[in-house]
Design a protein around this motif. Sequence first.
Motif, PDB file in Angstrom:
ATOM      1  N   LEU A  76       0.826  -1.203   0.000  1.00 26.79           N
ATOM      2  CA  LEU A  76       0.000   0.000   0.000  1.00 26.79           C
ATOM      3  C   LEU A  76       0.860   1.252   0.000  1.00 26.79           C
ATOM      4  CD1 LEU A  76      -2.666  -1.128   2.605  1.00 26.79           C
ATOM      5  CD2 LEU A  76      -3.190  -0.442   0.251  1.00 26.79           C
ATOM      6  N   ASN A 183      -7.055   0.684   1.015  1.00 26.31           N
ATOM      7  CA  ASN A 183      -7.310   0.264   2.396  1.00 26.31           C
ATOM      8  C   ASN A 183      -8.658   0.780   2.878  1.00 26.31           C
ATOM      9  OD1 ASN A 183      -6.790   2.980   2.675  1.00 26.31           O
ATOM     10  ND2 ASN A 183      -5.362   2.750   4.396  1.00 26.31           N
ATOM     11  N   GLY A 212      -4.932  -8.498  -0.497  1.00 22.16           N
ATOM     12  CA  GLY A 212      -5.522  -8.537   0.843  1.00 22.16           C
ATOM     13  C   GLY A 212      -6.214  -9.841   1.165  1.00 22.16           C
ATOM     14  N   ARG A 220     -10.203  -6.810  10.042  1.00 22.07           N
ATOM     15  CA  ARG A 220      -9.757  -5.606  10.735  1.00 22.07           C
ATOM     16  C   ARG A 220     -10.361  -5.463  12.134  1.00 22.07           C
ATOM     17  NH1 ARG A 220     -13.403  -1.190   9.913  1.00 22.07           N
ATOM     18  NH2 ARG A 220     -11.658   0.257  10.113  1.00 22.07           N
ATOM     19  N   CYS A 231      -5.429  -0.173   9.564  1.00 20.94           N
ATOM     20  CA  CYS A 231      -5.207   0.801   8.500  1.00 20.94           C
ATOM     21  C   CYS A 231      -4.485   0.181   7.313  1.00 20.94           C
ATOM     22  CB  CYS A 231      -4.422   2.006   9.017  1.00 20.94           C
ATOM     23  SG  CYS A 231      -2.774   1.601   9.652  1.00 20.94           S
ATOM     24  N   GLU A 232      -3.905  -1.024   7.528  1.00 27.87           N
ATOM     25  CA  GLU A 232      -3.217  -1.712   6.442  1.00 27.87           C
ATOM     26  C   GLU A 232      -4.096  -2.783   5.796  1.00 27.87           C
ATOM     27  OE1 GLU A 232      -0.232  -0.700   5.370  1.00 27.87           O
ATOM     28  OE2 GLU A 232      -0.393   0.858   6.912  1.00 27.87           O
ATOM     29  N   CYS A 233      -5.348  -2.837   6.187  1.00 30.78           N
ATOM     30  CA  CYS A 233      -6.272  -3.824   5.632  1.00 30.78           C
ATOM     31  C   CYS A 233      -6.910  -3.299   4.349  1.00 30.78           C
ATOM     32  CB  CYS A 233      -7.372  -4.156   6.641  1.00 30.78           C
ATOM     33  SG  CYS A 233      -6.807  -5.069   8.087  1.00 30.78           S
ATOM     34  N   TYR A 234      -6.910  -4.122   3.323  1.00 28.77           N
ATOM     35  CA  TYR A 234      -7.592  -3.780   2.081  1.00 28.77           C
ATOM     36  C   TYR A 234      -9.100  -3.897   2.282  1.00 28.77           C
ATOM     37  CZ  TYR A 234      -3.522  -3.578  -1.028  1.00 28.77           C
ATOM     38  OH  TYR A 234      -2.373  -3.222  -1.661  1.00 28.77           O
TER      39      TYR A 234
END
Length: 314
Positions: A76, A183, A212, A220, A231-234
Amino acid sequence: MLEEVGMAGAGYAVTRYIYAAPDVSLPAGRCLSRWVGYVAASSDEASRRLGRRDIVVSFRGTVTGSEWVANMMSSLAPARFDPSDPRPDVKVESGFLSLYTSDDGTDRFTCGSCRNQLLSEVTRLLKKYKNEDVSITLAGHSMGSSLALLLGYDLAELGLNRDGRGNRVPVTVYSFAGPRVGNTGFKNRCDELGVKVLRVVNVNDPITKLPGIFLNENSRVLGGRLVPWSCECYAHIGVELALDFFKAGDPACVHDLEAYLGLLKCPKMTKVKKQGEDLFSKVTKYVRGQSLHAAWRWQMAAIQAGDLVQALGI
């Protein structure tokens, strides 16, 4: 172009071709920019029928080796489209971002990055039709749907989707077999900006589950609380129109555009993930009876379904 493929009566005229290439180096050298889509505007007659002037941007799917490499770059990166408000929490897949923003100055077809070409042309058309009601419909298959979503977000974030009277021009993205693009911050911002998205996906299509696979909208939250890496989750965006098909003799069909279109007409294999709306019956009403040239059926379906999504206010 529409005349050459037997679609002179489609009601739209192409105003510009779009070229792009990701900033990816391959053993054979960096790929030059390639044709990835076009911008079109509805004719006066079609605009009268629609009740507004419709600006369409349509993108193809993955073709070149460098594009496949870009598709697999799952890291990302901050989008930072608005220099006055970079929003570091809004992140998108770095390969898609590269394809959208990279500038190949050595190619004779390009006049800047894919992004600059698109913003320039859409802005020109909005200015040309500033005294009319206007809509913006973006469509794409696979990688093309990622470009469509980036453009939709970009237009809304910069506030360029405004007509001559200062009214917000609706932006609709119609996606076939699209992967995740950004994200949860990207998803939330698109929702805030009112970017409408209708995703047509085959539940057996692996591309729609990328990137992801492990860090996505379903992972999340743990125990009712956001995980530290949320915050790094698609995250997927918009309303999902789910298809279910798989042909063992030809596994490649799970991502094939023609297969997607054929299954839109089969209610038993379709499920709409939205409460309170019988969206499928409305979509198929638009798609059925379309005796269009095979290479153009999905673009026209996207145009019409985009109208539908805007009408429903999804």
